[in-house]
Design a protein around this motif. Structure first.
Motif, PDB file in Angstrom:
ATOM      1  N   PHE A 274       3.819  -4.604 -11.329  1.00 22.17           N
ATOM      2  CA  PHE A 274       3.243  -5.286 -10.961  1.00 22.17           C
ATOM      3  C   PHE A 274       3.887  -5.729  -9.632  1.00 22.17           C
ATOM      4  O   PHE A 274       5.499  -6.017  -9.476  1.00 22.17           O
ATOM      5  N   TYR A 275       3.616  -5.542  -8.221  1.00 20.82           N
ATOM      6  CA  TYR A 275       3.767  -5.439  -6.499  1.00 20.82           C
ATOM      7  C   TYR A 275       3.570  -7.111  -6.320  1.00 20.82           C
ATOM      8  O   TYR A 275       2.571  -7.503  -5.872  1.00 20.82           O
ATOM      9  N   ASN A 276       4.834  -7.378  -5.892  1.00 16.80           N
ATOM     10  CA  ASN A 276       4.263  -8.968  -5.776  1.00 16.80           C
ATOM     11  C   ASN A 276       5.657  -9.173  -4.636  1.00 16.80           C
ATOM     12  O   ASN A 276       6.915  -9.160  -4.164  1.00 16.80           O
ATOM     13  N   ALA A 277       4.548  -9.521  -3.813  1.00 11.10           N
ATOM     14  CA  ALA A 277       4.644  -8.907  -1.899  1.00 11.10           C
ATOM     15  C   ALA A 277       5.095 -11.262  -1.785  1.00 11.10           C
ATOM     16  O   ALA A 277       4.793 -11.590  -1.455  1.00 11.10           O
ATOM     17  N   VAL A 278       6.419 -10.833  -1.505  1.00 12.20           N
ATOM     18  CA  VAL A 278       6.494 -12.778  -0.483  1.00 12.20           C
ATOM     19  C   VAL A 278       7.183 -12.509   1.216  1.00 12.20           C
ATOM     20  O   VAL A 278       7.964 -11.622   1.176  1.00 12.20           O
ATOM     21  N   ILE A 279       7.152 -13.878   1.318  1.00 14.72           N
ATOM     22  CA  ILE A 279       7.831 -13.676   2.730  1.00 14.72           C
ATOM     23  C   ILE A 279       9.262 -14.526   1.610  1.00 14.72           C
ATOM     24  O   ILE A 279       9.386 -15.451   0.605  1.00 14.72           O
ATOM     25  N   SER A 280      10.713 -13.714   2.617  1.00 15.53           N
ATOM     26  CA  SER A 280      12.079 -14.238   1.674  1.00 15.53           C
ATOM     27  C   SER A 280      11.999 -16.040   1.865  1.00 15.53           C
ATOM     28  O   SER A 280      11.872 -16.359   2.264  1.00 15.53           O
TER      29      SER A 280
ATOM     30  N   VAL B  32       0.727  -0.623   0.074  1.00 11.48           N
ATOM     31  CA  VAL B  32      -0.021   0.058   0.078  1.00 11.48           C
ATOM     32  C   VAL B  32       0.851   1.118  -0.004  1.00 11.48           C
ATOM     33  O   VAL B  32       0.558   2.225  -0.431  1.00 11.48           O
ATOM     34  N   ASP B  33       1.744   1.423   0.951  1.00 10.03           N
ATOM     35  CA  ASP B  33       3.089   2.306   0.565  1.00 10.03           C
ATOM     36  C   ASP B  33       3.601   2.703  -0.833  1.00 10.03           C
ATOM     37  O   ASP B  33       3.492   3.855  -0.882  1.00 10.03           O
ATOM     38  N   GLU B  34       3.952   1.503  -1.231  1.00 15.13           N
ATOM     39  CA  GLU B  34       4.260   1.874  -2.728  1.00 15.13           C
ATOM     40  C   GLU B  34       3.221   2.091  -3.393  1.00 15.13           C
ATOM     41  O   GLU B  34       4.526   2.778  -4.794  1.00 15.13           O
TER      42      GLU B  34
ATOM     43  N   ARG C 246      12.549  -3.999  -9.182  1.00 13.04           N
ATOM     44  CA  ARG C 246      13.282  -3.547  -7.784  1.00 13.04           C
ATOM     45  C   ARG C 246      12.725  -4.343  -7.119  1.00 13.04           C
ATOM     46  O   ARG C 246      11.408  -4.841  -6.901  1.00 13.04           O
ATOM     47  N   ILE C 247      13.847  -4.577  -5.686  1.00 10.14           N
ATOM     48  CA  ILE C 247      13.065  -5.146  -5.085  1.00 10.14           C
ATOM     49  C   ILE C 247      13.638  -4.457  -3.551  1.00 10.14           C
ATOM     50  O   ILE C 247      14.838  -4.088  -3.328  1.00 10.14           O
ATOM     51  N   LYS C 248      12.508  -4.721  -2.631  1.00 12.90           N
ATOM     52  CA  LYS C 248      12.549  -3.895  -0.736  1.00 12.90           C
ATOM     53  C   LYS C 248      12.741  -4.596  -0.303  1.00 12.90           C
ATOM     54  O   LYS C 248      11.533  -5.800  -0.231  1.00 12.90           O
TER      55      LYS C 248
END
Length: 226
Positions: free
Chosen positions: A169-175, A61-63, A210-212
């Motif tokens: 495309f925002y892809n949020a994952v657990i490392s 959401v912040d991005e 880009r990876i955050k």
């Protein structure tokens, strides 16, 4: 070794094997619920994941840079928690797809006011075979779903296809390092390193990646730009 020592040793090993088998079955069940939440357990799982992964929701959401005209596709929306957070940021248009009919019904119930206003819709769907036309969406989001895609490369390619030029495309994952710590991720999860996420994006045709880090490296937000 005496008879009783041999008996105790066999009993101990047998117990360990029984416990290991039981834990493996429990792990497989949890993994299946993560990939396709359903029934009462599925609702409980998605509720608990909302809270456990709050830092990841916030990261997406912040991005997000959105306006009332933004068209968003959310892949694997679960109970629709992310949709509610996004719509509170901006009254955009969100389409959600999920492979679980139970989650479609739950998300629709939770967000019925936004469905009534025309800002949201939820439907059954698989990101590896999207029904949408080319260049339909400005943004695609997903969280903790890529581990379960039947064809990861096809899913990435399909997402690229339905994104407009300059879409994100925002892809949020657990490392991967943290996924490996959970007993239920031994089976049923495809785990990727940072380099592998980048390579998947390049092969799908994304021009910038880009990876955050999220939550002290608990999670990652991979941002793919078309």
């Amino acid at each position: 070794m005496s008879f009783w020592e041999m008996y105790e040793d066999l009993s101990s090993n047998g117990l360990k094997e029984m416990v290991a088998n039981k834990m493996s079955k429990i792990g497989d069940y949890f993994a299946s619920q993560c990939g396709n939440p359903h029934g009462v357990i599925g609702k409980i799982m998605t509720w608990s994941m909302n809270r456990a992964n709050n830092v990841m929701y916030k990261g997406i959401v912040d991005e997000l840079k959105i306006s009332p005209k933004t068209q968003i596709l959310d892949v694997g929306f679960g109970n629709g928690y992310l949709e509610k957070l996004i719509i509170q940021k901006s009254r955009c248009f969100i389409t959600g797809i999920d492979i679980s009919e139970d989650m479609v019904n739950k998300a629709a119930e939770t967000n019925r006011r936004y469905i009534a206003s025309g800002n949201m819709k939820f439907q059954l769907g698989d990101c590896c075979d999207l029904s949408f036309k080319d260049k339909t969406f400005d943004v695609v989001t997903t969280m903790n779903t890529i581990y379960f895609w039947n064809d990861t490369a096809k899913g990435m390619s399909e997402i690229n296809r339905v994104l407009k030029d300059n879409g994100i495309f925002y892809n949020a994952v657990i490392s991967k390092e943290n996924l490996d710590k959970f007993f239920y991720t031994k089976n049923g999860f495809k785990k990727f390193t940072k380099d592998e996420y980048i390579e998947l994006g390049k092969k799908a045709g994304f021009r910038r990646i880009r990876i955050k880090k999220l939550g002290n490296n608990y999670g990652l937000l991979i941002i793919y730009m078309k």
